[in-house]
Design a protein around this motif. Structure first.
Motif, PDB file in Angstrom:
ATOM      1  N   GLU A 140      -9.720  39.359  10.388  1.00  0.00           N
ATOM      2  CA  GLU A 140     -10.365  38.969  11.559  1.00  0.00           C
ATOM      3  C   GLU A 140      -9.417  39.216  12.697  1.00  0.00           C
ATOM      4  N   LEU A 141      -9.756  39.995  13.895  1.00  0.00           N
ATOM      5  CA  LEU A 141      -8.839  40.430  15.022  1.00  0.00           C
ATOM      6  C   LEU A 141      -9.533  39.985  16.372  1.00  0.00           C
ATOM      7  N   GLU A 142      -8.569  39.372  17.183  1.00  0.00           N
ATOM      8  CA  GLU A 142      -8.965  38.948  18.678  1.00  0.00           C
ATOM      9  C   GLU A 142      -8.368  40.018  19.565  1.00  0.00           C
ATOM     10  N   PHE A 143      -8.810  40.294  20.524  1.00  0.00           N
ATOM     11  CA  PHE A 143      -8.209  41.370  21.738  1.00  0.00           C
ATOM     12  C   PHE A 143      -8.685  40.888  23.013  1.00  0.00           C
ATOM     13  N   TYR A 144      -8.026  41.746  23.870  1.00  0.00           N
ATOM     14  CA  TYR A 144      -8.479  41.573  25.297  1.00  0.00           C
ATOM     15  C   TYR A 144      -9.139  42.888  25.632  1.00  0.00           C
ATOM     16  N   VAL A 145      -9.977  43.086  26.618  1.00  0.00           N
ATOM     17  CA  VAL A 145     -10.469  44.326  27.110  1.00  0.00           C
ATOM     18  C   VAL A 145     -10.001  44.180  28.495  1.00  0.00           C
ATOM     19  N   THR A 146      -9.376  45.232  29.136  1.00  0.00           N
ATOM     20  CA  THR A 146      -8.775  45.180  30.722  1.00  0.00           C
ATOM     21  C   THR A 146      -9.449  46.561  31.282  1.00  0.00           C
ATOM     22  N   LYS A 147      -9.283  46.509  32.606  1.00  0.00           N
ATOM     23  CA  LYS A 147      -9.266  47.682  33.390  1.00  0.00           C
ATOM     24  C   LYS A 147      -8.096  48.690  33.099  1.00  0.00           C
ATOM     25  N   ARG A 148      -8.417  50.068  33.197  1.00  0.00           N
ATOM     26  CA  ARG A 148      -7.212  50.868  32.908  1.00  0.00           C
ATOM     27  C   ARG A 148      -6.351  51.041  34.223  1.00  0.00           C
ATOM     28  N   GLY A 149      -4.901  50.903  34.063  1.00  0.00           N
ATOM     29  CA  GLY A 149      -4.319  51.220  34.918  1.00  0.00           C
ATOM     30  C   GLY A 149      -3.926  52.366  35.529  1.00  0.00           C
ATOM     31  N   LYS A 150      -3.310  52.660  36.628  1.00  0.00           N
ATOM     32  CA  LYS A 150      -2.848  54.125  37.148  1.00  0.00           C
ATOM     33  C   LYS A 150      -2.231  54.705  36.111  1.00  0.00           C
ATOM     34  N   LYS A 235      -9.335  50.734  20.649  1.00  0.00           N
ATOM     35  CA  LYS A 235      -8.764  51.332  21.723  1.00  0.00           C
ATOM     36  C   LYS A 235      -9.275  52.540  22.152  1.00  0.00           C
ATOM     37  N   ALA A 236      -9.766  53.386  21.043  1.00  0.00           N
ATOM     38  CA  ALA A 236     -10.615  54.689  21.439  1.00  0.00           C
ATOM     39  C   ALA A 236     -11.837  54.437  22.132  1.00  0.00           C
ATOM     40  N   ALA A 237     -12.463  53.542  21.843  1.00  0.00           N
ATOM     41  CA  ALA A 237     -13.831  53.086  22.390  1.00  0.00           C
ATOM     42  C   ALA A 237     -13.423  52.550  23.977  1.00  0.00           C
ATOM     43  N   ALA A 238     -12.270  51.831  24.132  1.00  0.00           N
ATOM     44  CA  ALA A 238     -11.805  51.346  25.284  1.00  0.00           C
ATOM     45  C   ALA A 238     -11.635  52.570  26.543  1.00  0.00           C
ATOM     46  N   ARG A 239     -10.861  53.501  25.992  1.00  0.00           N
ATOM     47  CA  ARG A 239     -10.592  54.737  26.703  1.00  0.00           C
ATOM     48  C   ARG A 239     -11.830  55.549  27.014  1.00  0.00           C
ATOM     49  N   ALA A 240     -12.792  55.590  26.134  1.00  0.00           N
ATOM     50  CA  ALA A 240     -14.003  56.385  26.269  1.00  0.00           C
ATOM     51  C   ALA A 240     -14.710  55.753  27.532  1.00  0.00           C
ATOM     52  N   HIS A 241     -14.535  54.572  27.794  1.00  0.00           N
ATOM     53  CA  HIS A 241     -15.194  53.847  28.984  1.00  0.00           C
ATOM     54  C   HIS A 241     -14.396  53.416  30.061  1.00  0.00           C
ATOM     55  N   GLY A 242     -13.296  54.270  30.252  1.00  0.00           N
ATOM     56  CA  GLY A 242     -12.164  54.195  31.350  1.00  0.00           C
ATOM     57  C   GLY A 242     -11.540  52.890  31.311  1.00  0.00           C
TER      58      GLY A 242
END
Length: 449
Positions: A140-150, A235-242
């Protein structure tokens, strides 16, 4: 997903089914759980599948930034020789997000490399196999989703539409999953293509924090690899959505930490759960005793970074001592209420940033120690375990590393070479981290005296 080598037929079938793929990332995982490898062209894949790839042995003595650490004594002294690697069958898959031109495949070192986390886990699995026992494992893994920085820089800023108030976490709610539904859909789409058996997703207790569970596998090596590949999928899915995603154990001092919980049972050759009993078996109690007795020795595995130690705070569902108990989330070793074939341990100590290969290997090493020595776990904790005396965990990194380096249990399970090199690698990381003067030093101490 198995330990077999990637075959020519499997390679050809993949290329025919994925004509858009032009690049394939071939990687293994270092001690920190960071994927490291090479990007190969489509036209080279068949040849690499046949002959393999070479990777320098120094890949296993890198810090999280990718620096080879000479303090390990395994860099200049050895000449940094190459290691022959092969591609693992069942791990070649397209990345179904982005431009569709990329794919990935996992590598493994030929034979056994004593500093390879995969080998460390394989050695623990083989100890149980020799007595006809098989660990069944889920991550089981917990994680945070954040805005992508400059410029891709990490910033802890909650995505639009999500709460940024830690006093309003919306735990077990659905609003934030609705807001990020497209991202979550892509996580599960990637996992389906890659053969990762994902289970439920839930909103956790921090702003933009989620948990995804993987299903149980009767192969600890596969379960550990799936944990690592799930991180990469998120991480790949997050990048795909900015967006960005982080598995840091404690990205903010006022927000909930992110953990890695391991569910583990032991079955015999007929598939019978050896932990089952009334309410649990004597063997399970001995395993619990061993995990308790060795937990402090392996603290440097549960918490592999400076940041990971910030997660160990009271009243956070993160145990500060080696407690165990039935259906009790305040303990380090929780026995869920399921019984019979579903009887298992939920190991709740590791941070989400830890390497699943090493975390599962350390749990199995503790179990083996307890079963071999018929260790008594003591009474189960009831209620708030923080009010009950138990062996404390070393929640300062320097103390955890010192105990790991001296531990005969660690040496017997992981080998003296891995014990020494991992200790030196992490001591170097610790000293480099702690020498940095931060703005907080200036804020707190510039006016002293």
């Amino acid at each position: 997903m198995t330990a077999r080598r990637l075959t020519a037929d499997e390679t050809q079938a993949f290329l025919e089914a994925n004509p858009a793929v032009q690049w394939i990332d071939a990687f293994l995982f270092d001690m920190n759980g960071v994927p490291r490898g090479k990007r190969i062209r489509r036209s080279d894949l068949a040849g690499v599948a046949k002959k393999g790839l070479l990777m320098p042995a120094s890949v296993f003595i890198m810090d999280p930034l990718g620096n080879c650490i000479e303090e390990t004594g395994r860099l200049w002294e050895t000449g940094d020789p190459d290691r022959q690697c092969h591609l693992l069958g069942g791990t070649l898959s397209a990345l179904p997000v982005g431009d569709g031109r990329h794919a990935q495949v996992v590598m493994a070192v030929d034979g056994k490399e004593e500093l390879d986390p995969r080998t460390v886990l394989a050695n623990q699995v083989e100890r149980f196999a020799r007595v006809g026992q098989t660990p069944v494992v889920a991550v089981e893994l917990e994680f945070y989703v954040t805005k992508r920085g400059k410029n891709g820089a990490f910033v802890l800023s909650t995505p639009d539409g999500l709460s940024d108030d830690p006093c309003r976490p919306l735990t077990f709610g659905f609003e934030e999953m609705d807001a990020l539904s497209a991202f979550i859909d892509d996580v599960y789409r990637i996992c389906e293509v890659q053969g990762l058996l994902v289970d439920a997703v839930m909103q956790e207790s921090g702003p933009g924090q989620f948990e995804i569970n993987l299903k149980h596998r009767p192969d600890a090596l596969v379960a550990a690899l799936e944990g690592l590949l799930l991180k990469r999928a998120v991480k790949a899915a997050a990048r795909a959505h900015g967006l960005d995603a982080t598995f840091m154990a404690k990205p903010h001092h006022d927000w909930a930490g992110s953990g890695m919980h391991i569910h583990l049972s032991l079955v015999d050759q007929s598939g019978q759960n050896l932990f089952a009993g009334d309410p649990v078996s004597k063997l399970f109690l001995h395993a619990l005793g061993g995990m308790r007795e060795s937990m402090a020795d392996f603290m440097a595995i549960w918490a592999q970074s400076a940041n990971a130690y910030r997660r160990y705070v009271p009243k956070s569902y993160v145990s500060l001592a080696a407690h165990w108990g039935f259906n009790n989330r305040t303990v380090a070793l929780r026995v869920p209420r399921d019984n019979g074939a579903a009887t298992r341990i939920e190991h709740r100590v590791a941070g989400a940033d830890a390497n699943p290969y090493l975390v599962i290997a350390a749990i199995l090493a503790g179990m083996w120690h307890g079963i071999a020595n018929e260790t008594d776990p003591g009474p189960a904790a009831e209620g708030n375990s923080e009010t009950i005396d138990a062996p404390p965990l070393p929640i300062a990194w320097v103390n955890a590393l010192d105990l790991f380096q001296r531990s005969p249990i660690v040496r017997g399970a992981f080998g003296s070479s891995f014990q020494e090199v991992f200790s030196r690698l992490k001591q170097s990381e610790r000293s480099n981290f702690e020498r940095i003067v931060t703005p907080l030093d200036h804020l707190w101490y510039s006016q002293v005296a």
